[in-house]
Scaffold this active site. Structure first.
Site, PDB file in Angstrom:
ATOM      1  N   SER A 125       0.829  -1.198   0.000  1.00 19.79           N
ATOM      2  CA  SER A 125       0.000   0.000   0.000  1.00 19.79           C
ATOM      3  C   SER A 125       0.871   1.258   0.000  1.00 19.79           C
ATOM      4  O   SER A 125       1.620   1.488  -0.941  1.00 19.79           O
ATOM      5  CB  SER A 125      -0.969  -0.037   1.189  1.00 19.79           C
ATOM      6  OG  SER A 125      -1.954   0.961   1.088  1.00 19.79           O
TER       7      SER A 125
ATOM      8  N   ASP B 144      -9.867  -4.003  -5.113  1.00 19.78           N
ATOM      9  CA  ASP B 144      -9.105  -2.915  -4.500  1.00 19.78           C
ATOM     10  C   ASP B 144      -9.266  -1.647  -5.336  1.00 19.78           C
ATOM     11  O   ASP B 144      -9.064  -1.680  -6.553  1.00 19.78           O
ATOM     12  CB  ASP B 144      -7.627  -3.320  -4.433  1.00 19.78           C
ATOM     13  CG  ASP B 144      -6.735  -2.285  -3.780  1.00 19.78           C
ATOM     14  OD1 ASP B 144      -7.248  -1.251  -3.286  1.00 19.78           O
ATOM     15  OD2 ASP B 144      -5.507  -2.503  -3.749  1.00 19.78           O
TER      16      ASP B 144
ATOM     17  N   HIS C 291      -7.789  -5.136  -0.803  1.00 18.40           N
ATOM     18  CA  HIS C 291      -6.626  -4.484  -0.211  1.00 18.40           C
ATOM     19  C   HIS C 291      -6.708  -4.684   1.312  1.00 18.40           C
ATOM     20  O   HIS C 291      -7.771  -4.454   1.880  1.00 18.40           O
ATOM     21  CB  HIS C 291      -6.742  -3.001  -0.568  1.00 18.40           C
ATOM     22  CG  HIS C 291      -5.597  -2.146  -0.161  1.00 18.40           C
ATOM     23  ND1 HIS C 291      -4.768  -1.567  -1.079  1.00 18.40           N
ATOM     24  CD2 HIS C 291      -5.161  -1.726   1.039  1.00 18.40           C
ATOM     25  CE1 HIS C 291      -3.869  -0.821  -0.455  1.00 18.40           C
ATOM     26  NE2 HIS C 291      -4.086  -0.918   0.831  1.00 18.40           N
TER      27      HIS C 291
END
Length: 364
Positions: A193, A301, A331
């Site tokens: 991320s 995501d 995610h």
């Protein structure tokens, strides 16, 4: 040539959530998500309030109360130690070193390749417990050194300061890594991320500085600055709208991050504007000559399409890229060790195998 995106999952017919819960999966996603993810989510995540609905002051005051299910503190484990590093502006930060056992490492007494990790958390959350299981698994699986970096977070620090810490850690490993028995010319980096964003930034900084990184592993990376977006449709990427209500990372959570890392006054805005483009949106930086890259994206995501666009731009720039899309998960699925796609991420032929090539190259 455009990269091949591997859809490796089997679609499952998901069960409805049996009763209302505080962070229930949006009904539009129940038939898009793997059954084992839904089970994991309901058991470990949905039982807690969403953190983007909580004041950041409360989060800071009670970090363990709101910690993710995968957070671990391995600071007292054998062959784990913390060191202090210094950024260019004098800020002192911690890096946790996972040293291999020379009796089980394929490199014996070393020196060892080193993988430098940057955790996720939207630039405002995260610490050395968030990626601990992944760091320990890499060390144990490959017998290499892992360095996990506790970089600066917003809003206490300006956006970009965390990336400065990440870059300082890489330069330290290249110049001084021998002090922890690391090979200064065998460095890989990576993160999930926001950590993937920092890794993409560092790829470009390392190329410009002449530091030859071997590999960057970007897990569900954010590679475009989202501060100027007021709604999902402002994004040029369809996955932002398609996955607006996805579990774990939805638009409300992205907006919460935005509100805390964006510049708050003219002075902060001027400092932000002065940052190189690779600090803000690595996708729009100069990409030729950066290191080999592995990119993992998730079908559910919001960041999926920008991560895959980054891979395509890298290939256009002549960079060797391996990219894999994991279906039926959101995610950041790779943290959720019991689920199938998290296991696949940690097995061949994914990120660990890319790191395996790093170790093979070092042994020659």
């Amino acid at each position: 040539m455009a990269p091949s995106v591997i859809n490796d999952g089997t679609d499952y017919v998901s069960q409805q959530v049996p009763k209302p819960i505080s962070s229930a999966i949006h009904p539009d996603f129940l038939d898009r998500l793997d059954e084992d993810f839904i089970e994991y989510y309901n058991k470990h995540i949905a039982i807690k309030p969403v953190t983007h609905g909580i004041a950041i002051e409360e989060m800071r005051a009670n970090p363990k109360k709101y910690a993710s299910a995968w957070c671990r503190d391995f600071s007292n484990e054998p062959f784990v130690k913390d060191i202090k590093l210094t950024a260019d502006d004098g800020h002192v930060f911690t890096a946790r070193i996972y040293q291999p056992d020379e009796n089980s490492s394929p490199f014996g007494p070393g020196p060892y390749p080193i993988y430098i990790n940057f955790h996720g958390g939207g630039w405002i959350f995260g610490d050395l417990t968030g990626d601990a299981e992944i760091c320990m698994a890499i060390r144990n699986h490959l017998g290499i050194i892992v360095m996990d970096v506790d970089y600066r977070l917003a809003p206490e620090h300006a956006f970009g300061k965390g990336a400065e810490d990440a870059w300082a850690a890489i330069r330290w490993a290249h110049k001084t890594g021998a002090s922890i028995n690391a090979c200064p010319d065998c460095i890989a980096i990576g993160g999930i991320s926001a950590g993937g964003h920092m890794s993409a930034t560092a790829q470009q900084l390392a190329r410009d500085a002449g530091i030859p990184l071997r590999l960057a592993i970007l897990g569900v990376p954010a590679v475009v600055y989202e501060g100027d977006w007021e709604k999902p449709a402002d994004s040029p990427y369809a996955s932002m709208v398609e996955n607006e209500f996805a579990p774990c990372l939805d638009w409300k959570r992205i907006d919460y991050f935005r509100q805390h890392y964006m510049p708050k006054n003219a002075t902060e805005q001027a400092a932000f504007d002065a940052l190189p483009i690779c600090y803000k949106s690595p996708l729009y930086g100069k990409l030729d000559g950066v290191c080999d890259t592995f990119i993992a994206t998730a079908s559910c995501d919001p960041l999926r399409d920008e991560g895959e666009a980054y891979g395509q731009e890298l290939i256009k720039a002549g960079v060797l890229v391996t990219m894999r899309r994991y279906t039926g998960v959101p995610h950041p699925f790779m943290h959720m060790a019991p689920i199938k796609k998290a296991e696949m991420y940690a097995q061949l032929p994914t990120s660990f195998s890319c790191l395996q090539q790093l170790t093979v190259a070092n042994s020659r």
